[in-house]
Write a protein that holds these residues in place. Structure first.
Motif, PDB file in Angstrom:
ATOM      1  N   LEU A 285       0.808  -1.214   0.000  1.00 26.52           N
ATOM      2  CA  LEU A 285       0.000   0.000   0.000  1.00 26.52           C
ATOM      3  C   LEU A 285       0.845   1.269   0.000  1.00 26.52           C
ATOM      4  O   LEU A 285       0.306   2.372  -0.071  1.00 26.52           O
ATOM      5  CB  LEU A 285      -0.964  -0.004   1.189  1.00 26.52           C
ATOM      6  CG  LEU A 285      -2.062  -1.068   1.135  1.00 26.52           C
ATOM      7  CD1 LEU A 285      -3.032  -0.893   2.280  1.00 26.52           C
ATOM      8  CD2 LEU A 285      -2.798  -1.037  -0.195  1.00 26.52           C
ATOM      9  N   ASP A 286       2.174   1.131   0.085  1.00 27.23           N
ATOM     10  CA  ASP A 286       3.044   2.286  -0.101  1.00 27.23           C
ATOM     11  C   ASP A 286       3.361   2.510  -1.564  1.00 27.23           C
ATOM     12  O   ASP A 286       4.139   3.412  -1.907  1.00 27.23           O
ATOM     13  CB  ASP A 286       4.338   2.112   0.697  1.00 27.23           C
ATOM     14  CG  ASP A 286       4.166   2.502   2.157  1.00 27.23           C
ATOM     15  OD1 ASP A 286       3.622   3.595   2.404  1.00 27.23           O
ATOM     16  OD2 ASP A 286       4.545   1.728   3.046  1.00 27.23           O
ATOM     17  N   MET A 287       2.781   1.692  -2.451  1.00 29.27           N
ATOM     18  CA  MET A 287       2.861   1.961  -3.882  1.00 29.27           C
ATOM     19  C   MET A 287       1.827   3.041  -4.225  1.00 29.27           C
ATOM     20  O   MET A 287       1.071   3.494  -3.363  1.00 29.27           O
ATOM     21  CB  MET A 287       2.610   0.685  -4.687  1.00 29.27           C
ATOM     22  CG  MET A 287       3.650  -0.411  -4.460  1.00 29.27           C
ATOM     23  SD  MET A 287       3.345  -1.899  -5.433  1.00 29.27           S
ATOM     24  CE  MET A 287       4.009  -1.391  -7.033  1.00 29.27           C
ATOM     25  N   PHE A 288       1.805   3.442  -5.474  1.00 34.40           N
ATOM     26  CA  PHE A 288       0.910   4.501  -5.936  1.00 34.40           C
ATOM     27  C   PHE A 288      -0.016   3.972  -7.021  1.00 34.40           C
ATOM     28  O   PHE A 288       0.304   3.002  -7.716  1.00 34.40           O
ATOM     29  CB  PHE A 288       1.711   5.682  -6.480  1.00 34.40           C
ATOM     30  CG  PHE A 288       2.435   6.458  -5.409  1.00 34.40           C
ATOM     31  CD1 PHE A 288       1.914   7.645  -4.924  1.00 34.40           C
ATOM     32  CD2 PHE A 288       3.622   5.986  -4.885  1.00 34.40           C
ATOM     33  CE1 PHE A 288       2.569   8.348  -3.927  1.00 34.40           C
ATOM     34  CE2 PHE A 288       4.295   6.687  -3.891  1.00 34.40           C
ATOM     35  CZ  PHE A 288       3.766   7.871  -3.413  1.00 34.40           C
ATOM     36  N   GLN A 289      -1.148   4.618  -7.146  1.00 35.91           N
ATOM     37  CA  GLN A 289      -2.084   4.303  -8.220  1.00 35.91           C
ATOM     38  C   GLN A 289      -2.238   5.518  -9.118  1.00 35.91           C
ATOM     39  O   GLN A 289      -2.582   6.609  -8.658  1.00 35.91           O
ATOM     40  CB  GLN A 289      -3.455   3.911  -7.663  1.00 35.91           C
ATOM     41  CG  GLN A 289      -4.472   3.506  -8.731  1.00 35.91           C
ATOM     42  CD  GLN A 289      -5.848   3.275  -8.148  1.00 35.91           C
ATOM     43  OE1 GLN A 289      -6.635   4.209  -8.002  1.00 35.91           O
ATOM     44  NE2 GLN A 289      -6.169   2.031  -7.812  1.00 35.91           N
ATOM     45  N   GLY A 290      -1.973   5.328 -10.401  1.00 32.88           N
ATOM     46  CA  GLY A 290      -2.188   6.401 -11.373  1.00 32.88           C
ATOM     47  C   GLY A 290      -3.607   6.375 -11.889  1.00 32.88           C
ATOM     48  O   GLY A 290      -4.173   5.310 -12.147  1.00 32.88           O
ATOM     49  N   ASN A 291      -4.206   7.558 -12.037  1.00 40.05           N
ATOM     50  CA  ASN A 291      -5.569   7.676 -12.546  1.00 40.05           C
ATOM     51  C   ASN A 291      -5.679   8.835 -13.531  1.00 40.05           C
ATOM     52  O   ASN A 291      -4.950   9.828 -13.428  1.00 40.05           O
ATOM     53  CB  ASN A 291      -6.554   7.942 -11.405  1.00 40.05           C
ATOM     54  CG  ASN A 291      -7.067   6.671 -10.756  1.00 40.05           C
ATOM     55  OD1 ASN A 291      -8.023   6.060 -11.221  1.00 40.05           O
ATOM     56  ND2 ASN A 291      -6.417   6.262  -9.678  1.00 40.05           N
ATOM     57  N   ILE A 424     -10.009  16.484 -18.359  1.00 44.61           N
ATOM     58  CA  ILE A 424      -9.331  15.315 -17.809  1.00 44.61           C
ATOM     59  C   ILE A 424      -7.952  15.729 -17.334  1.00 44.61           C
ATOM     60  O   ILE A 424      -7.366  16.681 -17.870  1.00 44.61           O
ATOM     61  CB  ILE A 424      -9.234  14.202 -18.891  1.00 44.61           C
ATOM     62  CG1 ILE A 424      -8.703  12.894 -18.306  1.00 44.61           C
ATOM     63  CG2 ILE A 424      -8.393  14.661 -20.076  1.00 44.61           C
ATOM     64  CD1 ILE A 424      -8.803  11.721 -19.287  1.00 44.61           C
ATOM     65  N   PHE A 425      -7.441  15.060 -16.301  1.00 46.29           N
ATOM     66  CA  PHE A 425      -6.036  15.255 -15.935  1.00 46.29           C
ATOM     67  C   PHE A 425      -5.472  13.950 -15.383  1.00 46.29           C
ATOM     68  O   PHE A 425      -6.174  13.204 -14.693  1.00 46.29           O
ATOM     69  CB  PHE A 425      -5.838  16.401 -14.936  1.00 46.29           C
ATOM     70  CG  PHE A 425      -6.472  16.211 -13.594  1.00 46.29           C
ATOM     71  CD1 PHE A 425      -5.793  15.570 -12.550  1.00 46.29           C
ATOM     72  CD2 PHE A 425      -7.754  16.692 -13.325  1.00 46.29           C
ATOM     73  CE1 PHE A 425      -6.370  15.408 -11.301  1.00 46.29           C
ATOM     74  CE2 PHE A 425      -8.341  16.529 -12.081  1.00 46.29           C
ATOM     75  CZ  PHE A 425      -7.637  15.891 -11.066  1.00 46.29           C
ATOM     76  N   PRO A 426      -4.210  13.650 -15.693  1.00 45.72           N
ATOM     77  CA  PRO A 426      -3.563  12.483 -15.118  1.00 45.72           C
ATOM     78  C   PRO A 426      -2.968  12.832 -13.762  1.00 45.72           C
ATOM     79  O   PRO A 426      -2.470  13.938 -13.548  1.00 45.72           O
ATOM     80  CB  PRO A 426      -2.464  12.153 -16.137  1.00 45.72           C
ATOM     81  CG  PRO A 426      -2.115  13.469 -16.749  1.00 45.72           C
ATOM     82  CD  PRO A 426      -3.372  14.305 -16.721  1.00 45.72           C
ATOM     83  N   VAL A 427      -3.013  11.860 -12.844  1.00 41.32           N
ATOM     84  CA  VAL A 427      -2.537  12.103 -11.490  1.00 41.32           C
ATOM     85  C   VAL A 427      -2.181  10.758 -10.885  1.00 41.32           C
ATOM     86  O   VAL A 427      -2.542   9.708 -11.436  1.00 41.32           O
ATOM     87  CB  VAL A 427      -3.638  12.822 -10.660  1.00 41.32           C
ATOM     88  CG1 VAL A 427      -4.825  11.924 -10.429  1.00 41.32           C
ATOM     89  CG2 VAL A 427      -3.098  13.388  -9.363  1.00 41.32           C
ATOM     90  N   TYR A 428      -1.448  10.756  -9.787  1.00 42.44           N
ATOM     91  CA  TYR A 428      -1.223   9.500  -9.066  1.00 42.44           C
ATOM     92  C   TYR A 428      -1.362   9.767  -7.581  1.00 42.44           C
ATOM     93  O   TYR A 428      -1.095  10.863  -7.094  1.00 42.44           O
ATOM     94  CB  TYR A 428       0.132   8.875  -9.409  1.00 42.44           C
ATOM     95  CG  TYR A 428       1.332   9.759  -9.224  1.00 42.44           C
ATOM     96  CD1 TYR A 428       2.056   9.760  -8.042  1.00 42.44           C
ATOM     97  CD2 TYR A 428       1.771  10.588 -10.258  1.00 42.44           C
ATOM     98  CE1 TYR A 428       3.162  10.568  -7.876  1.00 42.44           C
ATOM     99  CE2 TYR A 428       2.879  11.395 -10.110  1.00 42.44           C
ATOM    100  CZ  TYR A 428       3.579  11.372  -8.925  1.00 42.44           C
ATOM    101  OH  TYR A 428       4.677  12.185  -8.766  1.00 42.44           O
TER     102      TYR A 428
END
Length: 527
Positions: A285-291, A424-428
């Motif tokens: 859970l210390d990883m990241f999710q890009g959306n 729209i915008f990309p984020v993590y």
């Protein structure tokens, strides 16, 4: 509700020293007895902990403000500002007594009235806070250090809400500061945390100083992630704003900064071999999710059929490769809204996310899309920019008109707050944030006043059921149904799960391995 389990954190192990390329050769080290100097993910633009979900504001807030409760490394919630709590037999009346000796940075005592004012200001702005209000919460002071929250129906999430690790934080501030802000941001940054914001030393675009607060009284227990005794070992933390990541890496190697939150992916192998530098690589859970967050309030993506086309235009492996993320730092594909290799991870509804550009082009032709510009807000020099550019290319091939507009993250935060002018915008985001329907930014804020303004009535009902679920098995079933609805309504589209290594000088001691930068407990040695 079961608490979210974060990955285990511990003191970091060392790395070996080898030669470094000429572009990043060390320069003479500065004096060892300097303040702790760090480069975070970006400059702190919004200083109000109640007003944004931005992770950089959360990092700032955890050092300057304090909260009633805090989460440990296993996700368990513990008292922080609270000394004792009492709950009535019917679970409708909660009484909280503050620890003695709590003081704000202006040297005024923290009172029950301050806590009430802070929670009342924060709750309408937060998805979990709104759930608390929906349970009929009313607050009243019973003295200087005692206040109550009375409900019209039981709310088992009480402590999880008051100790949530996700922004916007239920941070405590003076009642007068909360009142003076009105509907806007706070005009004074006064907390009661272990560091105080040195407003007179803030240089926008250059540096910010968080000075040790001499009036802070840590809890007696050992520090554990965001809970326990927050003992400050350094005189101040200097947040440096550095123009680009390569310059930041150069400064880390030279000893000009002590900590860099996000290392450039292409330099990680070399930094790991650099004398005096350690690399922190995190999993779980210390990883990241890009959306890709879409705007459902206006523009082309107000049409759910047009939003749905995006699922067929995203190849996560392709985007992660475009961002320069090495195989050992990424998952080539993750279909789980609530993180892969996590308690609520599943493939429910994921059939909608089959990468097929030809099918996407045909699907777009069947919608009412007429070539209107899709305005994509891109963060300059961010890894999310690479993902966004890859999606923009795929969208153009499918028949979209795409207008990529590049800016800094602070400008994106401002632009995304308006319902028009972007698509729209990309984020993590941090995995701890995204691992539950109640904290996932684009699920928990369903039908709320939150940038993107996605709204699904079935999802609202499912979120209520999730909050009231009796056990983990029931929560898992409901989370799968929520995910199926998210694939149907497309509040966001994932572009990958990955790790972002941090780097720090070997002279830092006591630094906890976490995707949350935490500087209480850190000591500066002579290494």
């Amino acid at each position: 509700m079961s608490t979210i389990t974060a990955s285990r954190r511990g003191v970091l192990a060392g790395m070996t020293a080898l030669a470094f390329p000429a572009a990043l050769l060390p320069r003479p080290a500065a004096a060892q007895q300097k303040p702790l100097t760090v480069m975070l993910e970006s400059e702190v633009v919004i200083l109000d902990p109640h007003m944004t979900t931005a992770a950089i504001t959360r990092t700032f807030a955890y050092h300057v403000f304090d909260m009633l409760y805090g989460s440990d490394a296993k996700g368990q919630i513990h008292p922080q500002m609270v000394e004792t709590q009492e709950v009535s037999a019917d679970q409708l009346r909660w009484q909280f007594t503050l620890r003695p000796g709590l003081r704000f940075h202006d040297d005024t005592p923290v009172t029950a009235a301050d806590c009430i004012a802070s929670l009342a200001r924060w709750a309408p702005r937060d998805s979990l806070g709104r759930m608390l209000l929906a349970a009929g919460a009313t607050m009243a002071a019973q003295g200087e250090r005692v206040f109550t929250i009375t409900l019209t129906k039981p709310f088992p999430l009480m402590l999880n809400v008051l100790g949530k690790p996700n922004a916007p934080l239920p941070a405590i501030m003076p009642a007068r500061v909360a009142a003076a802000a009105g509907d806007g941001r706070i005009k004074e940054v006064i907390g009661s945390g272990p560091f105080r914001f040195a407003a007179d030393r803030w240089r926008v675009g250059d540096s910010m100083v968080l000075a040790r607060f001499a009036g802070y009284v840590p809890r007696p227990e050992p520090s554990d992630f965001l809970s326990g005794g927050k003992t400050v070992q350094v005189p101040e933390v200097v947040l440096r704003t550095i123009g680009d990541d390569t310059t930041g890496a150069n400064a880390l190697v030279a000893g000009e900064i002590d900590y860099m939150q996000y290392l450039p992916f292409d330099l990680v192998p070399m930094l790991a071999r650099s004398q005096g530098v350690k690399v922190m690589t995190l999993k779980g859970l210390d990883m990241f999710q890009g959306n890709f967050r879409v705007n459902a309030a206006s523009g082309p993506f107000a049409d759910p059929a047009v939003r749905a086309v995006l699922w067929q235009l995203v190849d996560q492996k392709e985007m992660l490769q475009a961002a320069g993320i090495a195989p050992d730092l990424r998952m080539d594909h993750c279909a789980a809204f609530f993180m892969c290799d996590a308690p609520l991870g599943s493939n429910a509804g994921a059939a909608a996310a089959t990468f097929d550009p030809a099918a996407g082009k045909a699907a777009l032709a069947r919608t009412g899309y007429k070539g209107e510009p899709v305005v994509m807000l891109q963060v300059s020099a961010s890894i999310s920019q690479a993902a966004g550019s890859m999606l923009a290319q795929r969208m153009r091939e499918a028949g979209f008109t795409v207008d990529e507009q590049v800016m800094d993250w602070g400008t994106v935060l401002q632009r995304r707050g308006r319902k028009e002018g972007w698509s729209i915008f990309p984020v993590y985001s941090n995995g701890v944030d995204m691992a539950s329907p109640l904290t996932h930014f684009y699920i928990s804020n369903n039908c709320g006043d939150y940038p993107g303004w996605s709204c699904s009535e079935p999802m609202s009902a499912l979120l209520t059921q999730f909050a009231a679920a009796p056990d983990d098995a029931a929560r898992a079933r409901i989370a799968a149904a929520i995910q199926e609805d998210a694939y149907r309504t497309t509040p966001s589209v994932m572009w990958g799960q990955f790790s972002r290594p941090a780097g720090y000088r070997t002279r830092l001691q006591g630094l906890v391995a976490s995707s949350y930068p935490i500087f209480w407990g850190v000591r500066l040695g002579n290494a």
